[in-house]
Scaffold this motif. Sequence first.
Motif, PDB file in Angstrom:
ATOM      1  N   LEU A   1     -20.214   8.817 -12.388  1.00 32.71           N
ATOM      2  CA  LEU A   1     -21.223   8.578 -11.476  1.00 32.71           C
ATOM      3  C   LEU A   1     -21.094   8.820 -10.501  1.00 32.71           C
ATOM      4  O   LEU A   1     -21.234   9.981  -9.231  1.00 32.71           O
ATOM      5  CB  LEU A   1     -22.697   7.319 -11.197  1.00 32.71           C
ATOM      6  N   ARG A   2     -20.356   8.078  -9.636  1.00 34.45           N
ATOM      7  CA  ARG A   2     -20.011   8.209  -8.148  1.00 34.45           C
ATOM      8  C   ARG A   2     -18.435   9.243  -7.801  1.00 34.45           C
ATOM      9  O   ARG A   2     -18.225  10.542  -6.876  1.00 34.45           O
ATOM     10  CB  ARG A   2     -18.956   7.053  -7.297  1.00 34.45           C
ATOM     11  N   SER A   3     -17.888   9.224  -9.219  1.00 29.49           N
ATOM     12  CA  SER A   3     -17.041  11.127  -8.223  1.00 29.49           C
ATOM     13  C   SER A   3     -17.495  12.624  -9.165  1.00 29.49           C
ATOM     14  O   SER A   3     -17.140  13.493  -8.644  1.00 29.49           O
ATOM     15  CB  SER A   3     -15.965  10.939 -10.096  1.00 29.49           C
ATOM     16  N   GLY A   4     -18.962  12.005  -9.579  1.00 24.42           N
ATOM     17  CA  GLY A   4     -19.408  13.127  -9.757  1.00 24.42           C
ATOM     18  C   GLY A   4     -19.177  14.381 -11.103  1.00 24.42           C
ATOM     19  O   GLY A   4     -19.777  14.873 -11.500  1.00 24.42           O
ATOM     20  N   THR A   5     -18.609  13.073 -11.578  1.00 31.86           N
ATOM     21  CA  THR A   5     -18.271  13.676 -13.213  1.00 31.86           C
ATOM     22  C   THR A   5     -19.564  13.090 -14.706  1.00 31.86           C
ATOM     23  O   THR A   5     -18.983  13.817 -15.450  1.00 31.86           O
ATOM     24  CB  THR A   5     -16.976  13.145 -13.843  1.00 31.86           C
ATOM     25  N   GLY A   6     -19.985  12.706 -13.726  1.00 27.77           N
ATOM     26  CA  GLY A   6     -21.037  11.843 -14.819  1.00 27.77           C
ATOM     27  C   GLY A   6     -23.204  12.308 -14.260  1.00 27.77           C
ATOM     28  O   GLY A   6     -22.952  12.234 -13.269  1.00 27.77           O
ATOM     29  N   GLN A   7     -23.781  12.219 -15.227  1.00 30.86           N
ATOM     30  CA  GLN A   7     -24.844  12.548 -15.135  1.00 30.86           C
ATOM     31  C   GLN A   7     -25.605  11.464 -15.224  1.00 30.86           C
ATOM     32  O   GLN A   7     -25.294  10.359 -16.036  1.00 30.86           O
ATOM     33  CB  GLN A   7     -25.210  13.835 -16.234  1.00 30.86           C
ATOM     34  N   VAL A   8     -26.855  11.368 -14.100  1.00 29.46           N
ATOM     35  CA  VAL A   8     -27.442  10.324 -14.451  1.00 29.46           C
ATOM     36  C   VAL A   8     -27.904   9.613 -15.345  1.00 29.46           C
ATOM     37  O   VAL A   8     -28.201   9.502 -16.261  1.00 29.46           O
ATOM     38  CB  VAL A   8     -28.732  10.241 -12.914  1.00 29.46           C
ATOM     39  N   GLY A   9     -28.281  10.926 -16.438  1.00 23.23           N
ATOM     40  CA  GLY A   9     -29.007  10.444 -18.010  1.00 23.23           C
ATOM     41  C   GLY A   9     -27.824   9.954 -18.917  1.00 23.23           C
ATOM     42  O   GLY A   9     -28.502   9.938 -19.618  1.00 23.23           O
ATOM     43  N   SER A  10     -26.485   9.557 -17.881  1.00 22.19           N
ATOM     44  CA  SER A  10     -25.452   9.080 -18.446  1.00 22.19           C
ATOM     45  C   SER A  10     -26.170   7.706 -18.582  1.00 22.19           C
ATOM     46  O   SER A  10     -25.213   6.767 -19.352  1.00 22.19           O
ATOM     47  CB  SER A  10     -23.649   9.211 -18.210  1.00 22.19           C
ATOM     48  N   ILE A  11     -27.371   7.012 -17.767  1.00 23.04           N
ATOM     49  CA  ILE A  11     -27.212   5.671 -18.273  1.00 23.04           C
ATOM     50  C   ILE A  11     -28.239   5.422 -19.004  1.00 23.04           C
ATOM     51  O   ILE A  11     -28.591   3.809 -19.003  1.00 23.04           O
ATOM     52  CB  ILE A  11     -27.475   5.348 -16.743  1.00 23.04           C
TER      53      ILE A  11
END
Length: 180
Positions: free
Chosen positions: A102-112
């Motif tokens: 999430l912090r690096s920008g590689t994760g989408q908020v939907g990943s949670i």
Amino acid sequence: MHITLDGEQWQLSDNTSLMEALAAISDRAQAQHRIVTSLTIGGKAISDRDLVPAFLNQVGQGLGPIAAVSQSLHAIVTDARQAIIRFAGQLYADGQVLLAPLRSGTGQVGSIDAWLGRLADYTEMLEAGHKQGVAGLSSATLLPWIQELLAARSCSDPVRVADLLEYELLPRLTDATVAA
């Protein structure tokens, strides 16, 4: 048909369906704020997998006595408290894994989303425990932060989601199960 629930005994007609007999047992247990935790019919242990329509539609004649044991929801939740605490620990660890992407920008908020589903299960367990008066189970400290997290998720703000997870929600996971 002879029925026993926690030592209390009664008779139902042998023409009563097994479904009706089990409903009567469940109703009596519920009236005492209890949940049936084990069931035997004709001396054979019955599990939820056995409770299929063909079995439930049978009449009592020839099935043998029905014996049920119940337990209070309070006792069930008290017994489950350690498992709930372990679940909080697993949620914490899994939440930590979500932070870096999430912090690096590689994760989408939907990943949670899957994690949020498990968090919802956890808060339901806490609420059940709280309603039953089990010491140390309350979701009160989590709920405002869950709402904040959902708002950040709906705005697609991964940094805010990570901040809320790391600094607000994750530290409170263990607090929710240890506060007396």
